[in-house]
Motif scaffolding. Structure first.
Motif, PDB file in Angstrom:
ATOM      1  N   PRO A  48       0.893  -1.278  -0.022  1.00 38.48           N
ATOM      2  CA  PRO A  48       0.041  -0.035   0.043  1.00 38.48           C
ATOM      3  C   PRO A  48       0.769   1.019  -0.083  1.00 38.48           C
ATOM      4  N   GLY A  49       0.431   2.325  -0.820  1.00 41.75           N
ATOM      5  CA  GLY A  49       1.272   3.385  -1.060  1.00 41.75           C
ATOM      6  C   GLY A  49       2.423   3.391  -1.909  1.00 41.75           C
ATOM      7  N   GLY A  50       2.551   2.295  -2.419  1.00 40.69           N
ATOM      8  CA  GLY A  50       3.166   2.213  -3.712  1.00 40.69           C
ATOM      9  C   GLY A  50       4.717   1.710  -3.680  1.00 40.69           C
ATOM     10  N   ALA A  51       5.157   1.290  -2.345  1.00 43.67           N
ATOM     11  CA  ALA A  51       6.426   0.812  -2.210  1.00 43.67           C
ATOM     12  C   ALA A  51       6.266  -0.670  -2.701  1.00 43.67           C
ATOM     13  N   LEU A  52       7.782  -0.881  -3.436  1.00 46.12           N
ATOM     14  CA  LEU A  52       7.863  -2.316  -3.918  1.00 46.12           C
ATOM     15  C   LEU A  52       8.906  -3.125  -3.108  1.00 46.12           C
ATOM     16  N   ALA A  53       8.772  -4.304  -3.483  1.00 44.75           N
ATOM     17  CA  ALA A  53       9.932  -5.200  -3.012  1.00 44.75           C
ATOM     18  C   ALA A  53      10.157  -6.424  -4.023  1.00 44.75           C
ATOM     19  N   TRP A  54      11.663  -6.603  -4.264  1.00 43.58           N
ATOM     20  CA  TRP A  54      12.071  -7.563  -5.150  1.00 43.58           C
ATOM     21  C   TRP A  54      12.853  -8.720  -4.122  1.00 43.58           C
ATOM     22  N   ILE A  55      12.177  -9.832  -4.329  1.00 41.91           N
ATOM     23  CA  ILE A  55      12.806 -11.037  -3.333  1.00 41.91           C
ATOM     24  C   ILE A  55      13.358 -11.986  -4.170  1.00 41.91           C
TER      25      ILE A  55
END
Lengths: 329, 315
Positions: free
Chosen positions: B207-214
């Motif tokens: 939410p809020g647009g943060a991204l994660a690559w795992i």
């Protein structure tokens, strides 16, 4: 050889001017740029002659030009160069629409003019060594590629990078093509599918994306990712990174193209100061050699086009919330 | 507080060593057959049990370090018998099983600690503290890496018994991403086979647009294990990678044989397994809340299952 620079809009034009002034047998004849303030600055910095238009500069009968205008403004300059019979090195991404890219191909093909896409990382010694290891089958078949090409926000240097009309997008348009091109070049196959999450967490003042994560499927089945974010702060020790990890059946290759650097505590604070040769110099040498010897340039329109389509597919994927094949575009 | 280990494999040995270092009262080990627990019992001077009921009578707290596929029966029986339980991650193979374990702890009013050890790694903890303190501003892109070699133990390599690399290994970083950013709104993952192992890349949107690559997997040649993070906020960046030089290094001509299962180690005296168990014992003794609640462990499992479903093309 006599060379010109069509626009200083792209930050890379400055590096090209430095390279061209240092290449033996090359005369940097001048440049054109519609922006008076910018043109005045670079005329001073490089002691270069400014021409009033691309046509005026091309009328000098040049051997080659760099097209380093805003991403969306490559086409008219390429068409002008083609009319003048001058070879073009076109900055990445080569265009912001499929239509413009196809029009540029028509123009250079009709005129019989060489077109090279400016992918300088293909000329990085570290990148070439990594590719050689893959081609020599040192790590076995490649199953996964992990790529990072993140950087600081280029808007601090040129505002148009964050202008959706002129840049065609933000971070994803800016960075995707480098790694997409290297993946194609390493594996010798196209990107079959793109899924992307695109966002703007880093710069509330712009309309474009400042972060993009892409998940690709290569035609041969390998999984690949690209981090194309403007995620490095202005006080980061360098502009950013280009890193690739290739996970193979027998081993993993870790490439950090700019790892060769000094730790510098200079007047500007802590900086990473690279000591390897500038890949842009080798790129220009290869381009000019191909023009002189009338051979196909080592990086083609097709290479630029396919990489651009990956970036466009990423935007469509983010818009539609589904994996998109670049070939759909 | 008499502690017993339910399980006698790799993690049992790691926990036993940590209990010994902290001077905890580790007294017993359970394994379904004596041969499996003999060497551990001897090394740590523990009473070995083949009968789980009799084992439960001999201890106050059960540390379930058995393979994942037997977590639920061992944990529930211990809770039912009135024992507090430390349960190795992943807590279960599926969410329903995890919920049943939580419910058993609730209904029998016993403490349940799920050993999400990554939260006790000093570099991960310090980075999370710095993020909370606003050192990098608002997080925008989080990159987390955890790639090892295929374990040489059968049950790990069987996804029906271990959950596979996503549920067994990537769960650490999925939990860490939740710790930093909360629950994602969207998950997309690709998984490929690499030799006998697998490699996974997952994209998460918050939410809020943060991204994660795992990135996670069992995809490297034997003996190699690389981890790292890159936490980029709108005001700064935190980077750490296991490739960086550790505080103490040796240069020898011979190389030790690799372990059976890759385990990340923090090095020096700040052993995260010891920190984690110390915390669990202290919280159980004082009645204080755990720093990582079993509900968080369950949420991490559910996220891992969502990543696996995406990787398998299940919507």
């Amino acid at each position: 050889m006599r060379v010109g620079i069509l626009s200083f809009a792209h930050v890379h034009a400055e590096g090209y001017a430095e390279v061209l002034r240092g290449l033996p047998g090359v005369e940097l004849v001048g440049f054109c740029d519609p922006d008076d303030a910018r043109a005045g600055r670079f005329a001073r910095v490089y002691g270069l002659r400014r021409y009033g238009s691309a046509e005026a500069l091309l009328a000098e009968g040049l051997d080659a030009v760099a097209v380093t205008s805003e991403n969306a403004l490559h086409r008219p300059l390429v068409e002008a160069a083609a009319r003048a019979g001058t070879a073009v090195l076109v900055e990445k991404p080569i265009a912001t629409t499929v239509e413009d890219a196809l029009a540029m191909r028509r123009a250079v093909e009709a005129a019989g003019v060489p077109f090279m896409t400016a992918f300088p990382m293909r000329f990085s010694p570290a990148v070439r060594a990594a590719r050689a290891m893959i081609l020599e089958d040192r790590i076995g078949p490649v199953r996964a590629l992990v790529g990072v090409n993140h950087s600081e926000n280029p808007r601090r240097h040129r505002a148009w990078f964050a202008d959706p009309e002129l840049a065609g997008g933000g971070a994803v348009m800016d960075h995707t093509v480098h790694l997409a091109d290297l993946y194609r070049w390493f594996l010798g196959e196209e990107v079959a599918e793109v899924y992307a999450e695109i966002s703007n967490p880093f710069d509330p003042e712009v309309e474009v994306d400042t972060a993009g994560l892409l998940s690709l499927r290569m035609a041969g089945g390998a999984s690949a990712s690209i981090d194309a974010s403007w995620s490095r702060p202005a006080h980061y020790p360098r502009w950013g990174h280009l890193q690739i990890e290739a996970v193979g059946e027998r081993g993993t290759l870790v490439l950090d193209a700019f790892a060769g650097h000094l730790h510098g505590w200079t007047a500007g604070g802590y900086r990473w100061l690279g000591y390897h040769p500038d890949p842009a110099r080798a790129m220009w040498q290869a381009f000019l050699t191909s023009v002189r010897e009338e051979r196909e340039p080592p990086v083609t329109w097709r290479d630029g086009f396919e990489a651009m389509r990956v970036a466009l597919a990423a935007y469509r994927s983010a818009r539609e919330g589904r994996p998109v094949a670049p070939a759909e575009l | 507080m008499r502690i017993g280990l339910a399980g006698a494999g790799t993690m049992a040995r790691v926990h036993a060593a940590a209990y010994r270092r902290m001077g905890a009262e580790l007294v017993a080990v359970y394994a379904p057959n004596r041969a499996a627990s003999a060497s551990l019992a001897e090394a740590f001077d523990l009473e070995p049990f083949e009968d789980y009921r009799r084992f439960l009578d001999a201890v106050d707290l059960v540390d379930v370090v058995a393979p994942t596929y037997v977590h639920e029966p061992l944990a529930r029986e211990a809770l039912q018998a009135g024992k507090d339980v430390i349960l190795e991650k992943p807590m279960a193979l599926d969410a329903a099983s995890g919920r049943r374990i939580l419910e058993a702890a609730r209904s029998h009013r016993r403490r349940l600690f799920v050993a999400m050890v990554l939260r006790f790694f000093p570099q991960y903890r310090r980075a999370a503290e710095l993020v909370r303190a606003g050192a990098v501003g608002r997080l925008g892109v989080v990159r987390l890496k955890r790639v090892s070699f295929p374990p040489r133990i059968d049950w790990y390599r069987d996804p029906r018994r271990s959950g596979g690399a996503i549920v067994d290994l990537m769960i650490h970083d999925l939990d860490y991403a939740r710790w930093l950013l909360g629950d994602p709104v969207r998950v997309f993952a690709r998984r490929v086979a690499v030799g006998e192992g697998e490699h996974v890349q997952a994209l998460l949107r918050f939410p809020g647009g943060a991204l994660a690559w795992i990135e996670g997997g069992w995809a490297y040649p034997e003996g190699h294990f690389r981890t790292g993070f890159d936490l980029a906020g709108d005001a700064g960046v935190l980077e750490w990678r296991s490739d960086d030089p550790p505080p103490v290094r040796t240069v020898f001509s011979d190389r030790a044989p690799p372990p059976e299962v890759g385990l990340p180690m923090a090095g020096l005296e700040e052993d995260p397994y010891e920190l984690e168990l110390r915390h669990a014992l202290s919280a159980i003794a004082t009645g204080a809340p755990f720093e990582v609640a079993p509900e968080d462990a369950l949420a991490a499992l559910e996220l891992a299952l969502a990543v696996r479903a995406s990787a398998e093309g299940v919507a």
